[in-house]
Design an enzyme around this catalytic site. Structure first.
Site, short mmCIF file in Angstrom:
data_model
loop_
_atom_site.label_atom_id
_atom_site.label_comp_id
_atom_site.label_asym_id
_atom_site.label_seq_id
_atom_site.Cartn_x
_atom_site.Cartn_y
_atom_site.Cartn_z
N HIS A 102 -10.32 -23.25 71.23
CA HIS A 102 -11.49 -24.45 70.53
C HIS A 102 -10.92 -25.87 71.64
CE1 HIS A 102 -14.77 -23.12 68.61
NE2 HIS A 102 -13.82 -22.24 67.83
N LEU B 29 -14.09 -11.17 72.60
CA LEU B 29 -13.15 -10.61 72.84
C LEU B 29 -14.34 -11.42 74.63
CD1 LEU B 29 -11.83 -7.03 71.69
CD2 LEU B 29 -10.95 -9.77 71.51
N SER B 30 -15.19 -11.72 74.45
CA SER B 30 -16.05 -12.61 75.61
C SER B 30 -16.72 -11.03 76.28
CB SER B 30 -14.61 -12.91 76.64
OG SER B 30 -14.94 -14.43 76.72
N SER B 31 -17.68 -10.42 75.41
CA SER B 31 -18.21 -9.62 76.23
C SER B 31 -18.86 -10.54 76.75
CB SER B 31 -18.97 -9.25 75.00
OG SER B 31 -19.35 -10.18 74.24
N SER B 32 -19.85 -11.40 76.98
CA SER B 32 -20.92 -12.48 77.66
C SER B 32 -20.08 -12.92 79.00
CB SER B 32 -21.12 -13.87 76.51
OG SER B 32 -19.75 -13.96 76.60
N ASP C 225 -13.41 -18.57 79.24
CA ASP C 225 -13.85 -17.26 79.36
C ASP C 225 -14.09 -16.27 80.34
OD1 ASP C 225 -13.72 -17.41 76.94
OD2 ASP C 225 -14.83 -16.96 76.44
C1 GLA Z 1 -15.59 -18.74 73.00
C2 GLA Z 1 -15.88 -19.40 73.73
C3 GLA Z 1 -14.95 -20.63 75.17
C4 GLA Z 1 -13.72 -21.34 73.69
C5 GLA Z 1 -13.17 -20.29 72.27
C6 GLA Z 1 -12.46 -21.26 71.67
O1 GLA Z 1 -14.86 -18.11 73.31
O2 GLA Z 1 -16.37 -18.66 75.05
O3 GLA Z 1 -15.26 -20.75 75.24
O4 GLA Z 1 -14.45 -22.36 73.15
O5 GLA Z 1 -14.50 -19.89 71.64
O6 GLA Z 1 -11.05 -21.18 71.51
#
Ligand code: GLA
Length: 390
Positions: free
Chosen positions: A35, A125-128, A172
């Site tokens: 964050h 895990l950033s699927s988007s 991400d």
């Molecule tokens: C998500 C958001 C990122 C980041 C994290 C927290 O993954 O997509 O941009 O803010 O939360 O670190």
């Protein structure tokens, strides 16, 4: 399910009865620096083995057809008349990327696209970002265009912010585009300068999914950002400090009376977290895994107590992890409110670690956690470059 390029190409052929070109993008895990990205701070993510593959082929009627093999659904519309019209479903991510490419003045002709991936959804895990970046790589190739790394990342972030409507930062998309195998990435989210850092050979990164789902597009993530921005606005007005990145805890203390207790605590997390990322980098460069691990544990406590973005199940995972032989550090990773923990574990202990963690977690919560032993992988650009070299 492990997704291979061949699986994706075959799925496309079956759906559209024609061959396509395939472009991949990984998922990511964040080692430390949570964050901090949307206030110009520091993060240390790495790409991991899960991925999204986007297969593209042309069509002559000027339509965009996205087919998700995972959802078994299609979304289709005329490109020339497309507006910013999210529908609240998976197709908003690739459609958002198309919309942004057109906003950049890149002409994209009609196409069929198959998306298939093995990134766990809503697990932090950033699927988007994985879907966005794979789509961008495929559409750029289809359009015969290319963009520098930084631009691909900011464009995909814009798709998420302005089209999908999730207020995420740049971490991400940036690491998913630019990561390099065997390295973690220390990214300065203000300047977008980055360093690639080696992880000690004697450790493994173990990801453990609490199976508690989170969604960045709704709810708590946005609430936290509002609280942070309210605190940052006070610092700006009172002390002329534009971004939390430049504030110290003393600066924040000086403004304490003018902000809510929640804003104060959220901002304190961010300020101390930036400091921990710098110390974590120094620890890595010295090969001091113990110190790195301790910083992860402090980061977890700060996410839990000051940022209020953990949850009971994730706290249980961290607590169990830290009692295991060979575990240097454990913390929640990603947006929070569920999702995964990231653990740094001595290589020789990784398998027994996973076993013990799953066993004790199931005993305490009746949930079967999924664990993955990972190594830092390539981002989308390095993956594409390898493909060319094959
Ligand atoms: C998500 C958001 C990122 C980041 C994290 C927290 O993954 O997509 O941009 O803010 O939360 O670190």
């Amino acid at each position: 399910m492990k997704v291979e390029r061949e699986t994706a190409l075959r799925a496309h052929e079956q759906r559209f009865r024609e061959a396509g070109r395939v472009f991949g993008a990984p998922a990511r895990v964040n080692l430390i620096g949570e964050h901090t990205d949307y206030t110009g701070g520091l993060v240390m993510p790495m790409a991991i083995g899960f991925r999204t593959e986007a297969v593209v082929s042309g069509r002559s009627d000027g339509r965009a057809v996205f087919y998700s093999e995972n959802f078994g659904e299609e979304a289709s519309f005329e490109i020339a008349s497309m507006g910013r019209s999210p529908e609240g479903r998976w197709s908003d991510y690739p459609a958002g990327v198309l919309w942004c490419l057109r906003e950049e003045g890149i002409e994209v002709g009609g196409f069929n696209m198959t998306l298939v991936g093995d990134v766990p959804l809503g697990a932090g895990l950033s699927s988007s970002a994985s879907v966005e970046v794979a789509t961008a790589m495929a559409l750029l190739a289809h359009a015969g265009a290319s963009l520098p790394m930084e631009k691909i990342a900011t464009l995909c972030r814009r798709a998420e912010n302005e089209y999908v409507g999730a207020k995420s930062g740049i971490m991400d998309q940036f690491v998913v585009v630019g990561a390099v195998a065997e390295r973690a990435m220390l990214l300065d989210c203000r300047s977008l300068e980055y360093e690639l850092l080696p992880l000690p050979a004697q450790v493994r990164v173990v990801i453990c999914n609490s199976m508690v789902k989170h969604a960045v597009a709704t709810g708590e993530y946005g609430d936290r950002r509002d609280e942070v921005e309210a605190g940052q606005a006070v610092l700006r007005k009172r002390l002329g400090i534009e971004l939390l990145r430049d504030a110290t805890v003393a600066d924040l203390e000086a403004c304490r009376d003018e902000m809510s207790a929640a804003s104060f605590a959220r901002c304190r997390h961010i300020i101390t977290e930036n400091g921990r990322v710098v110390m974590a980098k120094e620890a890595l460069l010295r090969g001091d895994v113990e110190r790195f691990g301790r910083l992860m544990v402090e980061a977890h406590a700060s996410m839990r107590d000051d940022f209020a973005a953990s949850c009971e199940e994730v706290d249980v995972l961290v607590e169990i992890a830290m009692r295991q032989e060979g575990c240097y550090g454990a913390r929640i990773t990603g947006g929070g409110f569920g999702g995964c923990t990231v653990n740094v574990v001595r290589a020789a202990d990784a398998e027994p670690f996973v076993e013990a963690l799953r066993g004790e977690y199931a005993e305490k919560t009746a949930i079967a956690a999924e664990c993955f032993v990972c190594a830092p992988g390539d981002g989308a650009l390095a993956m594409a470059a390898q493909e060319v070299g094959r």
